[in-house]
Motif scaffolding. Sequence first.
Motif, PDB file in Angstrom:
ATOM      1  N   ASP A 234       0.833  -1.197   0.000  1.00  0.00           N
ATOM      2  CA  ASP A 234       0.000   0.000   0.000  1.00  0.00           C
ATOM      3  C   ASP A 234       0.874   1.255   0.000  1.00  0.00           C
ATOM      4  OD1 ASP A 234      -2.992   0.988   0.709  1.00  0.00           O
ATOM      5  OD2 ASP A 234      -1.530   2.212   1.792  1.00  0.00           O
ATOM      6  N   ILE A 235       0.640   2.147  -0.962  1.00  0.00           N
ATOM      7  CA  ILE A 235       1.467   3.347  -1.104  1.00  0.00           C
ATOM      8  C   ILE A 235       1.334   4.251   0.127  1.00  0.00           C
ATOM      9  CG2 ILE A 235       1.926   5.405  -2.491  1.00  0.00           C
ATOM     10  CD1 ILE A 235       2.698   2.762  -3.815  1.00  0.00           C
ATOM     11  N   GLY A 236       0.123   4.347   0.663  1.00  0.00           N
ATOM     12  CA  GLY A 236      -0.094   5.168   1.846  1.00  0.00           C
ATOM     13  C   GLY A 236       0.724   4.683   3.029  1.00  0.00           C
ATOM     14  N   LEU A 237       0.743   3.381   3.251  1.00  0.00           N
ATOM     15  CA  LEU A 237       1.538   2.834   4.351  1.00  0.00           C
ATOM     16  C   LEU A 237       3.030   3.062   4.118  1.00  0.00           C
ATOM     17  CD1 LEU A 237      -0.232  -0.536   5.268  1.00  0.00           C
ATOM     18  CD2 LEU A 237      -0.284   1.645   6.496  1.00  0.00           C
ATOM     19  N   GLN A 238       3.456   2.910   2.885  1.00  0.00           N
ATOM     20  CA  GLN A 238       4.867   3.157   2.585  1.00  0.00           C
ATOM     21  C   GLN A 238       5.231   4.611   2.863  1.00  0.00           C
ATOM     22  OE1 GLN A 238       5.621   1.794  -1.414  1.00  0.00           O
ATOM     23  NE2 GLN A 238       5.039  -0.316  -0.951  1.00  0.00           N
ATOM     24  N   ASN A 239       4.343   5.534   2.495  1.00  0.00           N
ATOM     25  CA  ASN A 239       4.608   6.951   2.763  1.00  0.00           C
ATOM     26  C   ASN A 239       4.598   7.247   4.263  1.00  0.00           C
ATOM     27  OD1 ASN A 239       4.973   7.879   0.116  1.00  0.00           O
ATOM     28  ND2 ASN A 239       2.772   8.103  -0.222  1.00  0.00           N
ATOM     29  N   ALA A 240       3.694   6.586   4.991  1.00  0.00           N
ATOM     30  CA  ALA A 240       3.638   6.786   6.442  1.00  0.00           C
ATOM     31  C   ALA A 240       4.909   6.277   7.116  1.00  0.00           C
ATOM     32  CB  ALA A 240       2.411   6.078   7.017  1.00  0.00           C
ATOM     33  N   LEU A 241       5.432   5.153   6.633  1.00  0.00           N
ATOM     34  CA  LEU A 241       6.675   4.616   7.184  1.00  0.00           C
ATOM     35  C   LEU A 241       7.867   5.501   6.827  1.00  0.00           C
ATOM     36  CD1 LEU A 241       6.069   0.823   6.493  1.00  0.00           C
ATOM     37  CD2 LEU A 241       6.198   1.914   8.744  1.00  0.00           C
ATOM     38  N   LYS A 242       7.842   6.029   5.630  1.00  0.00           N
ATOM     39  CA  LYS A 242       8.895   6.968   5.222  1.00  0.00           C
ATOM     40  C   LYS A 242       8.920   8.170   6.166  1.00  0.00           C
ATOM     41  CE  LYS A 242      10.209  10.048   1.395  1.00  0.00           C
ATOM     42  NZ  LYS A 242       9.803  10.575   0.070  1.00  0.00           N
ATOM     43  N   LYS A 243       7.733   8.678   6.482  1.00  0.00           N
ATOM     44  CA  LYS A 243       7.624   9.812   7.406  1.00  0.00           C
ATOM     45  C   LYS A 243       8.053   9.424   8.819  1.00  0.00           C
ATOM     46  CE  LYS A 243       4.109  12.886   9.425  1.00  0.00           C
ATOM     47  NZ  LYS A 243       2.657  13.203   9.451  1.00  0.00           N
ATOM     48  N   LEU A 244       7.593   8.281   9.291  1.00  0.00           N
ATOM     49  CA  LEU A 244       7.889   7.836  10.654  1.00  0.00           C
ATOM     50  C   LEU A 244       9.385   7.671  10.888  1.00  0.00           C
ATOM     51  CD1 LEU A 244       6.772   6.681  13.412  1.00  0.00           C
ATOM     52  CD2 LEU A 244       6.969   4.417  12.325  1.00  0.00           C
ATOM     53  N   TYR A 245      10.050   7.029   9.937  1.00  0.00           N
ATOM     54  CA  TYR A 245      11.477   6.721  10.104  1.00  0.00           C
ATOM     55  C   TYR A 245      12.384   7.767   9.453  1.00  0.00           C
ATOM     56  CZ  TYR A 245      10.028   2.213  11.939  1.00  0.00           C
ATOM     57  OH  TYR A 245       9.470   1.216  12.715  1.00  0.00           O
ATOM     58  N   GLU A 246      11.757   8.855   8.956  1.00  0.00           N
ATOM     59  CA  GLU A 246      12.503   9.970   8.352  1.00  0.00           C
ATOM     60  C   GLU A 246      13.457   9.476   7.260  1.00  0.00           C
ATOM     61  OE1 GLU A 246      14.318  11.950  11.670  1.00  0.00           O
ATOM     62  OE2 GLU A 246      12.451  12.928  12.257  1.00  0.00           O
ATOM     63  N   LEU A 247      12.912   8.662   6.360  1.00  0.00           N
ATOM     64  CA  LEU A 247      13.690   8.103   5.257  1.00  0.00           C
ATOM     65  C   LEU A 247      13.684   9.074   4.081  1.00  0.00           C
ATOM     66  CD1 LEU A 247      12.210   4.470   5.317  1.00  0.00           C
ATOM     67  CD2 LEU A 247      14.292   5.276   6.457  1.00  0.00           C
ATOM     68  N   ASP A 248      14.691   8.962   3.209  1.00  0.00           N
ATOM     69  CA  ASP A 248      14.719   9.798   2.007  1.00  0.00           C
ATOM     70  C   ASP A 248      14.069   9.099   0.820  1.00  0.00           C
ATOM     71  OD1 ASP A 248      16.596   7.876   1.487  1.00  0.00           O
ATOM     72  OD2 ASP A 248      18.298   9.246   1.281  1.00  0.00           O
ATOM     73  N   ARG A 249      13.447   7.961   1.078  1.00  0.00           N
ATOM     74  CA  ARG A 249      12.780   7.166   0.044  1.00  0.00           C
ATOM     75  C   ARG A 249      11.778   6.264   0.745  1.00  0.00           C
ATOM     76  NH1 ARG A 249      14.477   2.661   1.822  1.00  0.00           N
ATOM     77  NH2 ARG A 249      16.586   2.504   2.684  1.00  0.00           N
ATOM     78  N   LYS A 250      10.900   5.651  -0.040  1.00  0.00           N
ATOM     79  CA  LYS A 250       9.969   4.694   0.548  1.00  0.00           C
ATOM     80  C   LYS A 250      10.740   3.439   0.985  1.00  0.00           C
ATOM     81  CE  LYS A 250       6.140   6.265  -2.323  1.00  0.00           C
ATOM     82  NZ  LYS A 250       5.333   5.973  -3.508  1.00  0.00           N
ATOM     83  N   PRO A 251      10.332   2.802   2.068  1.00  0.00           N
ATOM     84  CA  PRO A 251      11.021   1.585   2.506  1.00  0.00           C
ATOM     85  C   PRO A 251      10.785   0.429   1.553  1.00  0.00           C
ATOM     86  CG  PRO A 251       9.028   1.911   3.783  1.00  0.00           C
ATOM     87  CD  PRO A 251       9.190   3.137   2.929  1.00  0.00           C
TER      88      PRO A 251
END
Length: 282
Positions: A234-251
């Motif tokens: 799910d793209i939304g979950l990937q974006n939420a994880l990117k935000k949570l872990y402060e990643l520079d890309r989707k996990p």
Amino acid sequence: MRILGPYNFDSVLDRLSLDPLHVIDRNKRSVKVPLIIKDQPLVAEVTAIGTTDEPEFRVDEENNEIIEKLTHIFQWKQSLTEVDDHFQMTDLQQLFKEHRGTPLVLDFDPYNCLLKSIIHQQLNLSFAHTLTERFVKTFGFEVGGVYFYPQPETVANLNIVDLRELQFSGRKAEYVIGIAQAIVDGKLDLQSLYDKSDEEVMNELIKLRGVGPWTVQNLLIFGLGRPNLFPAADIGLQNALKKLYELDRKPTLDEIDVYKKDWEPYLSFASLYLWRSIEEVG
């Protein structure tokens, strides 16, 4: 009726407000729920008259079957204290503090959930809701100002052109009509899914055209109320994880597998709270 807290009904209304088909009154703290009882459509209004810690609800249409359906939809028997306690030692601790008492509320009918999941495939959320609203208001019906999804018999008799006029893709139109035909022909019994395991539901539905793992996972969570699903694609979950872990890309999916280990057996709640973290609600 009273239930155990915490249960944040205002958070429920926030999520429901994302779908333009839902009839919500913020001032009354109420939502009108379309139900099919003994093949007859009726609308039950649920109003919150309590607080997050001492939740209480008034239902304007009360009989045992209605209360049973509403209890399932709003998950009034699920202990959120137990869920909240589980996440206090995980990376999602802060999200569970911010959105304390947010329950996993289901779609009002598993049939609606399945059709909506198919319509929403590969669309941004705003247009997905717009397309679903067009579909329901064009082919469904209205009772007391509340719209009901078109029943399988109605959808099964549509043709692809009918849906193309609403901006469905040809393939998505085929999928929606095909699901309805499978129900009408007795090849798909959604009620029987309640008695099957997650794996059995996946194995049965994945055979249907247009139904992939993401669609089944959404049905398991929001149609059947299963507590331990995480739709990693799910793209939304990937974006939420990117935000949570402060990643520079989707996990990556491998990274997600590592993250989610601590969240079992409540992966569906992890999914819900991550979605909450990026939703723009009114």
